[in-house]
Design a protein around this motif. Structure first.
Motif, PDB file in Angstrom:
ATOM      1  N   LEU A 107      10.875  -2.010  -1.632  1.00  0.00           N
ATOM      2  CA  LEU A 107       9.957  -2.577  -2.622  1.00  0.00           C
ATOM      3  C   LEU A 107       8.599  -1.952  -2.363  1.00  0.00           C
ATOM      4  N   VAL A 108       8.125  -1.179  -3.309  1.00  0.00           N
ATOM      5  CA  VAL A 108       6.849  -0.473  -3.223  1.00  0.00           C
ATOM      6  C   VAL A 108       5.782  -1.345  -3.866  1.00  0.00           C
ATOM      7  N   ALA A 109       4.884  -1.884  -3.062  1.00  0.00           N
ATOM      8  CA  ALA A 109       3.825  -2.758  -3.570  1.00  0.00           C
ATOM      9  C   ALA A 109       2.483  -2.051  -3.460  1.00  0.00           C
ATOM     10  N   ASP A 110       1.752  -2.024  -4.553  1.00  0.00           N
ATOM     11  CA  ASP A 110       0.453  -1.347  -4.551  1.00  0.00           C
ATOM     12  C   ASP A 110      -0.339  -1.821  -5.761  1.00  0.00           C
ATOM     13  N   ILE A 111      -1.658  -1.713  -5.652  1.00  0.00           N
ATOM     14  CA  ILE A 111      -2.503  -2.047  -6.795  1.00  0.00           C
ATOM     15  C   ILE A 111      -2.592  -0.886  -7.769  1.00  0.00           C
ATOM     16  N   GLY A 160      -0.623   7.627   1.094  1.00  0.00           N
ATOM     17  CA  GLY A 160      -0.940   7.618   2.516  1.00  0.00           C
ATOM     18  C   GLY A 160       0.187   7.147   3.420  1.00  0.00           C
ATOM     19  N   ILE A 161      -0.176   6.336   4.412  1.00  0.00           N
ATOM     20  CA  ILE A 161       0.798   5.839   5.381  1.00  0.00           C
ATOM     21  C   ILE A 161       1.885   5.020   4.695  1.00  0.00           C
ATOM     22  N   GLY A 162       1.509   4.221   3.711  1.00  0.00           N
ATOM     23  CA  GLY A 162       2.493   3.405   3.006  1.00  0.00           C
ATOM     24  C   GLY A 162       3.531   4.244   2.288  1.00  0.00           C
ATOM     25  N   ARG A 163       3.075   5.276   1.607  1.00  0.00           N
ATOM     26  CA  ARG A 163       4.007   6.180   0.912  1.00  0.00           C
ATOM     27  C   ARG A 163       4.952   6.836   1.910  1.00  0.00           C
ATOM     28  N   ALA A 164       4.395   7.384   2.986  1.00  0.00           N
ATOM     29  CA  ALA A 164       5.229   8.043   3.993  1.00  0.00           C
ATOM     30  C   ALA A 164       6.239   7.077   4.596  1.00  0.00           C
ATOM     31  N   THR A 165       5.822   5.824   4.783  1.00  0.00           N
ATOM     32  CA  THR A 165       6.708   4.809   5.351  1.00  0.00           C
ATOM     33  C   THR A 165       7.832   4.465   4.379  1.00  0.00           C
ATOM     34  N   ALA A 166       7.484   4.257   3.117  1.00  0.00           N
ATOM     35  CA  ALA A 166       8.500   3.944   2.108  1.00  0.00           C
ATOM     36  C   ALA A 166       9.535   5.062   2.014  1.00  0.00           C
ATOM     37  N   ALA A 185      -0.787   1.539 -10.032  1.00  0.00           N
ATOM     38  CA  ALA A 185       0.508   1.663 -10.702  1.00  0.00           C
ATOM     39  C   ALA A 185       1.013   3.094 -10.692  1.00  0.00           C
ATOM     40  N   THR A 186       0.136   4.053 -10.911  1.00  0.00           N
ATOM     41  CA  THR A 186       0.564   5.452 -10.967  1.00  0.00           C
ATOM     42  C   THR A 186       1.177   5.891  -9.652  1.00  0.00           C
ATOM     43  N   GLY A 187       0.500   5.575  -8.545  1.00  0.00           N
ATOM     44  CA  GLY A 187       1.018   5.961  -7.241  1.00  0.00           C
ATOM     45  C   GLY A 187       2.316   5.262  -6.903  1.00  0.00           C
ATOM     46  N   ALA A 188       2.387   3.952  -7.156  1.00  0.00           N
ATOM     47  CA  ALA A 188       3.586   3.192  -6.825  1.00  0.00           C
ATOM     48  C   ALA A 188       4.794   3.677  -7.612  1.00  0.00           C
ATOM     49  N   GLY A 235       0.828  -1.200   0.000  1.00  0.00           N
ATOM     50  CA  GLY A 235       0.000   0.000   0.000  1.00  0.00           C
ATOM     51  C   GLY A 235       0.861   1.248   0.000  1.00  0.00           C
ATOM     52  N   ALA A 236       2.030   1.164  -0.640  1.00  0.00           N
ATOM     53  CA  ALA A 236       3.029   2.232  -0.551  1.00  0.00           C
ATOM     54  C   ALA A 236       2.859   3.308  -1.609  1.00  0.00           C
ATOM     55  N   GLY A 237       1.791   3.218  -2.387  1.00  0.00           N
ATOM     56  CA  GLY A 237       1.568   4.227  -3.410  1.00  0.00           C
ATOM     57  C   GLY A 237       0.942   5.500  -2.894  1.00  0.00           C
TER      58      GLY A 237
END
Length: 255
Positions: free
Chosen positions: A37-41, A20-26, A43-46, A16-18
């Motif tokens: 490794l940025v995993a998300d459904i 919110g919290i996932g992006r901030a964490t990555a 594609a644009t965000g990831a 969920g790194a594309g």
């Protein structure tokens, strides 16, 4: 506070790194020298997060897909190991909200979708990552639970059950592998300003009931505040913290 274990940093998966919290964490892991490794459904965000990390001199890869699909899970773990030569941290952050539905009104489709994304996917990723963490002799898993994991008045039935399940997954895995160098913890964010918050819809009696209690939420947290807690729990500074569910909620859980 660096969480790295060597000059080249650790291999880290964040789901969920594309956004919110996932992006901030990555971004926070990458700023400490870890490879992400940025995993998300989405594609644009990831891909945007990968570019942001690389623009700042970091190393990142993206895997796009539904994390409740075993094939995508295998691709996520394999890509991290092959790209980084290491997997030390798994952050199970991806999740979806329900429609605040009360138990009698939950459809099969809503139940199955929320449980699949919020609980089955973290289980699959944990199962796939564990052999690599065990092989290196140490590692950390951090799960994103929720205030809904601590009470029955923060969300609808499906979401609440899924996040209580995350607590069970966290505690069980921590106990099973604590003597083999693996730490497993979770954060329980309260109200946090992210895309998932913006997308909440309210349905029927469940929403009306929950609405009476949500006044205690207090201020909305920032994604970066939750990310700071995740990165801390994955760091050497938390070396004796295992099986913990840490509220990140400005005291909502204390009300």
């Amino acid at each position: 506070m660096s969480g790295t274990t060597g000059p080249e940093g650790r291999g880290v998966i964040v789901t969920g790194a594309g956004s919110g919290i996932g992006r901030a964490t990555a971004l926070r892991f990458a700023s400490l020298g870890d490879k992400v490794l940025v995993a998300d459904i989405n594609a644009t965000g990831a891909e945007a997060v990968v570019k942001e990390i690389e623009a700042n001199g970091g190393t990142a890869r993206a895997v796009i897909g539904d994390l409740s699909d075993q094939h995508i899970v295998d691709e996520v773990v394999t890509t991290a190991v092959e790209s980084f030569g290491d997997l030390a941290v798994l952050v199970n952050n991806a999740g979806i909200m329900d429609t605040m539905t009360a138990t009698a009104d939950v459809s099969d489709a809503e139940w199955e979708r929320v449980i699949r994304i919020n609980l089955t996917a973290p289980f699959l990723l944990t199962r796939a990552a564990l052999p690599h963490l065990l092989a290196r002799g140490n590692g950390a898993i951090v799960n994103t639970a929720s205030a809904a994991a601590l009470r029955g008045s923060a969300a609808g039935t499906a979401y609440t059950v899924s996040k209580h399940g995350i607590v069970g997954l966290t505690k069980s895995t921590a106990v099973m592998y604590r003597d083999r160098g693996i730490r497993v913890n979770a954060i329980a964010p309260g109200g946090t300003q992210t895309a998932i918050t913006d997308s909440i819809t309210y349905d029927g009696d469940g929403a009306a009931t929950i609405g009476r209690y949500r006044a205690n939420v207090g201020r909305m947290g920032a994604a970066e505040e939750a990310a700071a807690a995740i990165v801390f729990l994955a760091s050497d500074a938390a070396s004796n913290i295992n099986g913990v569910v840490l509220p990140v909620d400005n005291g909502w859980s204390a009300v």
